[in-house]
Design a protein around this motif. Structure first.
Motif, short mmCIF file in Angstrom:
data_model
loop_
_atom_site.label_atom_id
_atom_site.label_comp_id
_atom_site.label_asym_id
_atom_site.label_seq_id
_atom_site.Cartn_x
_atom_site.Cartn_y
_atom_site.Cartn_z
N LEU A 8 16.58 -25.63 26.15
CA LEU A 8 16.52 -26.84 25.33
C LEU A 8 15.61 -27.86 26.01
N VAL A 9 14.69 -28.43 25.24
CA VAL A 9 13.76 -29.43 25.77
C VAL A 9 13.62 -30.57 24.78
N GLN A 10 12.94 -31.62 25.21
CA GLN A 10 12.61 -32.73 24.32
C GLN A 10 11.18 -33.16 24.60
N LEU A 11 10.51 -33.64 23.53
CA LEU A 11 9.12 -34.05 23.62
C LEU A 11 8.95 -35.44 23.04
N ASP A 12 7.88 -36.09 23.41
CA ASP A 12 7.59 -37.44 22.93
C ASP A 12 7.15 -37.39 21.47
N GLN A 13 7.87 -38.13 20.61
CA GLN A 13 7.60 -38.11 19.18
C GLN A 13 6.17 -38.57 18.85
N GLU A 14 5.75 -39.68 19.42
CA GLU A 14 4.44 -40.24 19.09
C GLU A 14 3.31 -39.31 19.50
N LYS A 15 3.40 -38.76 20.71
CA LYS A 15 2.32 -37.88 21.20
C LYS A 15 2.26 -36.59 20.39
N ILE A 16 3.41 -36.03 20.06
CA ILE A 16 3.41 -34.77 19.30
C ILE A 16 2.99 -35.01 17.85
N TRP A 17 3.33 -36.18 17.30
CA TRP A 17 2.88 -36.48 15.93
C TRP A 17 1.36 -36.49 15.86
N LEU A 18 0.71 -37.02 16.88
CA LEU A 18 -0.75 -37.01 16.93
C LEU A 18 -1.28 -35.59 17.15
N ALA A 19 -0.64 -34.85 18.04
CA ALA A 19 -1.10 -33.49 18.34
C ALA A 19 -0.99 -32.57 17.12
#
Length: 213
Positions: free
Chosen positions: A41-52
């Motif tokens: 289980l992991v978590q990622l930054d919403q803003e950065k992944i939305w751009l990616a």
């Protein structure tokens, strides 16, 4: 193949309530599975992944996923978005074995349509039947896209799957299932020109009915 790195951090709490809290804090809950390791289980930054995720490579490339500083080669297998908000709800990543062939969708890039005989004719419609295709290859051979050159496309031409120019080491698994799987990728057909005598008569009839009213 270009390398794209995204960063994540491990998480120990799971469940709907925990996932909602993560999203409120600007994070995306995600899971990494496959290979010889347990699911993580992991978590990622919403803003950065939305751009990616607005880039093609996010869906069709091997990603270098750094989890707390430790890198793993993964590919995106699923993305869940909110139905109307600009929010990613969850991501699934699969670990990649560099020595094992993988199957995934790769986008098609159509070029030179505007200079082709079909593209220059106002009477021809160029129909693109597919915008991506499933390929099989080793991770090192995975292309970010497959180019379809339409420079010589003429009226009546059909480009099939078997005619795509694939990079070395890349195959289309569907073609091994028989000739009926060699479907059309691009079709150049004659379009409607309109403005004929029937259209003029119809217009006159409509005007007469309007005048009668």
């Amino acid at each position: 193949m270009s390398e794209h790195t995204i960063k994540a951090t491990g998480r120990s709490v799971e469940g709907k309530g925990a996932s909602r809290r993560l999203r409120r804090e600007g994070a995306i809950p995600a899971i990494i599975y496959g290979g010889n390791a347990e699911p993580q289980l992991v978590q990622l930054d919403q803003e950065k992944i939305w751009l990616a995720q607005q880039n093609e490579w996010f869906y069709s490339s091997i990603l270098n996923l750094e989890v707390d500083g430790k890198a793993e080669s993964v590919i995106l297998r699923d993305i869940q978005r909110h139905p109307y908000k600009q929010v990613i709800m969850h991501l699934d990543f699969q670990r990649i074995d560099q020595n094992q062939a993988l199957r995934t969708e790769v986008p098609l890039h159509f070029i030179n349509e505007e200079i082709s005989p079909a593209g220059k004719s106002a009477e021809v419609i160029v129909m693109k039947e597919l915008n991506q295709v499933e390929v099989s290859c080793l991770p090192k051979d995975l292309p970010e896209n497959i180019v379809v050159d339409l420079a010589n496309l003429e009226l009546g031409d059909i480009i099939h799957l078997s005619q795509l120019q694939l990079p070395e080491g890349v195959e289309i698994p569907a073609l091994a299932l028989g000739p009926d799987q060699d479907i059309a990728v691009v079709v150049a057909r004659k379009g409607r020109t309109g403005g004929g005598a029937e259209d003029e008569e119809g217009s006159e009839d409509a005007e007469g009915e309007s005048a009668g009213e």
